[in-house]
Structure formats: C-alpha cells, structure tokens
Design an enzyme around this catalytic site. Sequence first.
Site, PDB file in Angstrom:
ATOM      1  N   LYS A  11      16.426  67.491   0.681  1.00 10.06           N
ATOM      2  CA  LYS A  11      15.389  66.557   0.205  1.00 10.06           C
ATOM      3  C   LYS A  11      14.376  67.204  -0.539  1.00 10.06           C
ATOM      4  O   LYS A  11      13.901  68.286  -0.355  1.00 10.06           O
ATOM      5  CB  LYS A  11      15.119  65.564   1.148  1.00 10.06           C
ATOM      6  N   TYR A  51      22.220  55.896  -2.429  1.00 13.41           N
ATOM      7  CA  TYR A  51      21.889  55.204  -0.995  1.00 13.41           C
ATOM      8  C   TYR A  51      22.066  53.435  -1.199  1.00 13.41           C
ATOM      9  O   TYR A  51      21.351  52.997  -0.549  1.00 13.41           O
ATOM     10  CB  TYR A  51      20.309  55.447  -1.132  1.00 13.41           C
ATOM     11  N   ASN A 114      12.162  63.675   5.581  1.00  9.77           N
ATOM     12  CA  ASN A 114      12.698  64.273   6.690  1.00  9.77           C
ATOM     13  C   ASN A 114      13.777  65.354   6.214  1.00  9.77           C
ATOM     14  O   ASN A 114      14.682  65.684   6.961  1.00  9.77           O
ATOM     15  CB  ASN A 114      13.469  63.027   7.428  1.00  9.77           C
ATOM     16  N   HIS A 117      19.469  65.292   4.421  1.00 11.04           N
ATOM     17  CA  HIS A 117      20.440  63.875   4.467  1.00 11.04           C
ATOM     18  C   HIS A 117      21.814  64.657   5.001  1.00 11.04           C
ATOM     19  O   HIS A 117      22.326  65.689   4.430  1.00 11.04           O
ATOM     20  CB  HIS A 117      20.891  63.299   3.123  1.00 11.04           C
ATOM     21  N   GLU A 128      30.676  60.669  -0.728  1.00 14.30           N
ATOM     22  CA  GLU A 128      29.618  61.444  -0.902  1.00 14.30           C
ATOM     23  C   GLU A 128      29.768  62.666  -1.616  1.00 14.30           C
ATOM     24  O   GLU A 128      28.979  63.261  -2.440  1.00 14.30           O
ATOM     25  CB  GLU A 128      28.568  61.542   0.246  1.00 14.30           C
TER      26      GLU A 128
HETATM   27  P1  ATP Z   1      20.318  60.358   5.939  1.00 15.44           P
HETATM   28  O1  ATP Z   1      21.221  59.063   5.598  1.00 15.44           O
HETATM   29  O2  ATP Z   1      19.156  60.785   4.981  1.00 15.44           O
HETATM   30  O3  ATP Z   1      21.068  61.476   6.488  1.00 15.44           O
HETATM   31  P2  ATP Z   1      19.803  58.970   8.519  1.00 15.44           P
HETATM   32  O4  ATP Z   1      21.414  58.654   8.541  1.00 15.44           O
HETATM   33  O5  ATP Z   1      19.216  59.739   9.726  1.00 15.44           O
HETATM   34  O6  ATP Z   1      19.703  59.833   7.416  1.00 15.44           O
HETATM   35  P3  ATP Z   1      19.323  56.309   7.596  1.00 15.44           P
HETATM   36  O7  ATP Z   1      19.365  55.083   8.501  1.00 15.44           O
HETATM   37  O8  ATP Z   1      20.791  56.537   6.682  1.00 15.44           O
HETATM   38  O9  ATP Z   1      19.124  57.776   8.307  1.00 15.44           O
HETATM   39  O10 ATP Z   1      18.446  56.374   6.310  1.00 15.44           O
HETATM   40  C1  ATP Z   1      18.445  56.948   5.146  1.00 15.44           C
HETATM   41  C2  ATP Z   1      16.964  57.606   4.771  1.00 15.44           C
HETATM   42  O11 ATP Z   1      16.031  56.729   4.525  1.00 15.44           O
HETATM   43  C3  ATP Z   1      16.464  58.469   6.150  1.00 15.44           C
HETATM   44  O12 ATP Z   1      16.925  59.782   6.107  1.00 15.44           O
HETATM   45  C4  ATP Z   1      15.042  58.530   5.715  1.00 15.44           C
HETATM   46  O13 ATP Z   1      14.656  59.299   4.457  1.00 15.44           O
HETATM   47  C5  ATP Z   1      14.655  57.032   5.055  1.00 15.44           C
HETATM   48  N1  ATP Z   1      14.560  55.997   5.932  1.00 15.44           N
HETATM   49  C6  ATP Z   1      15.226  55.480   7.160  1.00 15.44           C
HETATM   50  N2  ATP Z   1      14.418  54.776   8.056  1.00 15.44           N
HETATM   51  C7  ATP Z   1      13.566  54.484   7.339  1.00 15.44           C
HETATM   52  C8  ATP Z   1      12.066  53.935   7.751  1.00 15.44           C
HETATM   53  N3  ATP Z   1      12.114  52.926   8.657  1.00 15.44           N
HETATM   54  N4  ATP Z   1      11.068  54.063   6.932  1.00 15.44           N
HETATM   55  C9  ATP Z   1      11.035  54.956   5.639  1.00 15.44           C
HETATM   56  N5  ATP Z   1      12.151  55.644   5.481  1.00 15.44           N
HETATM   57  C10 ATP Z   1      13.199  55.367   6.172  1.00 15.44           C
HETATM   58 MG    MG Z   2      22.295  57.970   6.728  1.00 17.79          MG
END
Ligand code: ATP
Ligand code: MG
Length: 140
Positions: A11, A51, A114, A117, A128
């Site tokens: 990211k 997303y 974070n 992804h 994806e």
């Molecule tokens: P990713 O899909 O990026 O691999 P993930 O599967 O761990 O991460 P998801 O629940 O799919 O998490 O959320 C997608 C992304 O949205 C997260 O990686 C983070 O960047 C962002 N995100 C998720 N939850 C929050 C939150 N509560 N506040 C802000 N950003 C969030």
């Molecule tokens: Mg995810």
Amino acid sequence: MATERTLSILKPDATRRNLTGKINAKFEEAGLRIIAQKRLQLSVAQAEAFYGVHRERGFFRDLVTFMVSGPVVAQVLEGEGAVARNREIMGATNPANAAPGTIRQEFAESIEANSVHGSDSAENAATEIAFFFSGIEIVG
Ligand code: ATP
Ligand code: MG
C-alpha cells in the site's frame, strides 16, 4: 495443501517509506514466490472498484483516498496454501492486534495505513488477480 495463488498489494504507506524490499523479503522467507509484480498509481475509480465490497462501510471514502495517495505495488504470490499463509505473514488488520514478526506488526502505521493487502479467499484471489494482471504477466 495445494499450491495456490493470492493477490498482494503493498500500500502507499509502504512505498512512501521505501519498504518494498523489506516486505518482499518477508514473503520470500516464508516460502511464497512473487510470480508477478508491478508498481502503479491507482485512480479513484480503480480503488473504488477494487474495494467495492466495502462501499457501505464508514471507512470506505478514507480508504479510497489513502489507496490513491501514492503508488502501490500489486503482486501475485504463489505457494502452498498461499491465501491463508499470506494472511498469517501480514498479521491482523489493526497493527495493535498483529502478532510479533508479522508485516503489519513491524511496519503498519495504523488500521488504515496497514502496509499490505492480501486476498481473503481463493475465490476472491482469482477475481483480484484478474483485476491487475493478464495471464501473460504471471510467470509461475
Ligand atoms: P485487506 O483487505 O487490505 O487485506 P483486511 O482483509 O485485513 O485487509 P478488511 O476488513 O478487508 O481488512 O479492510 C480493508 C482495508 O480497509 C484494511 O486493510 C484497512 O486498510 C481498511 N480498514 C479496515 N477497517 C478499518 C477501520 N475500522 N478504519 C479504517 N480503515 C479500515
Ligand atoms: Mg480484506
């Protein structure tokens, strides 16, 4: 367990801090192979499409803004159980909850920024991967 492929994204917080190599080393040390990789600047429309499952979530607009704030590196990782393995290597979404040694525990700035992804299922991985790569760009 079968050999699988998963979609990974480094990211904008990771590319901004020049962490591409350090994060890639984590994948390779864990036995995943980087079989496709490219750096790109996502447009707002592309980030919204990628997303799309999170469209109704409160953090969606901020997430899209973050994902277009700088370059990303899209990758295909291959290995035994690559989808689950990659999510172990990444660690929990919120770095405060990520296990020691994981990418997010070591590098993530926040629950949003974070660093990585990773696809969350084999089915989503296929969708994806096709979003970013054509077949000729993936060399297993
Ligand atoms: P990713 O899909 O990026 O691999 P993930 O599967 O761990 O991460 P998801 O629940 O799919 O998490 O959320 C997608 C992304 O949205 C997260 O990686 C983070 O960047 C962002 N995100 C998720 N939850 C929050 C939150 N509560 N506040 C802000 N950003 C969030
Ligand atoms: Mg995810």
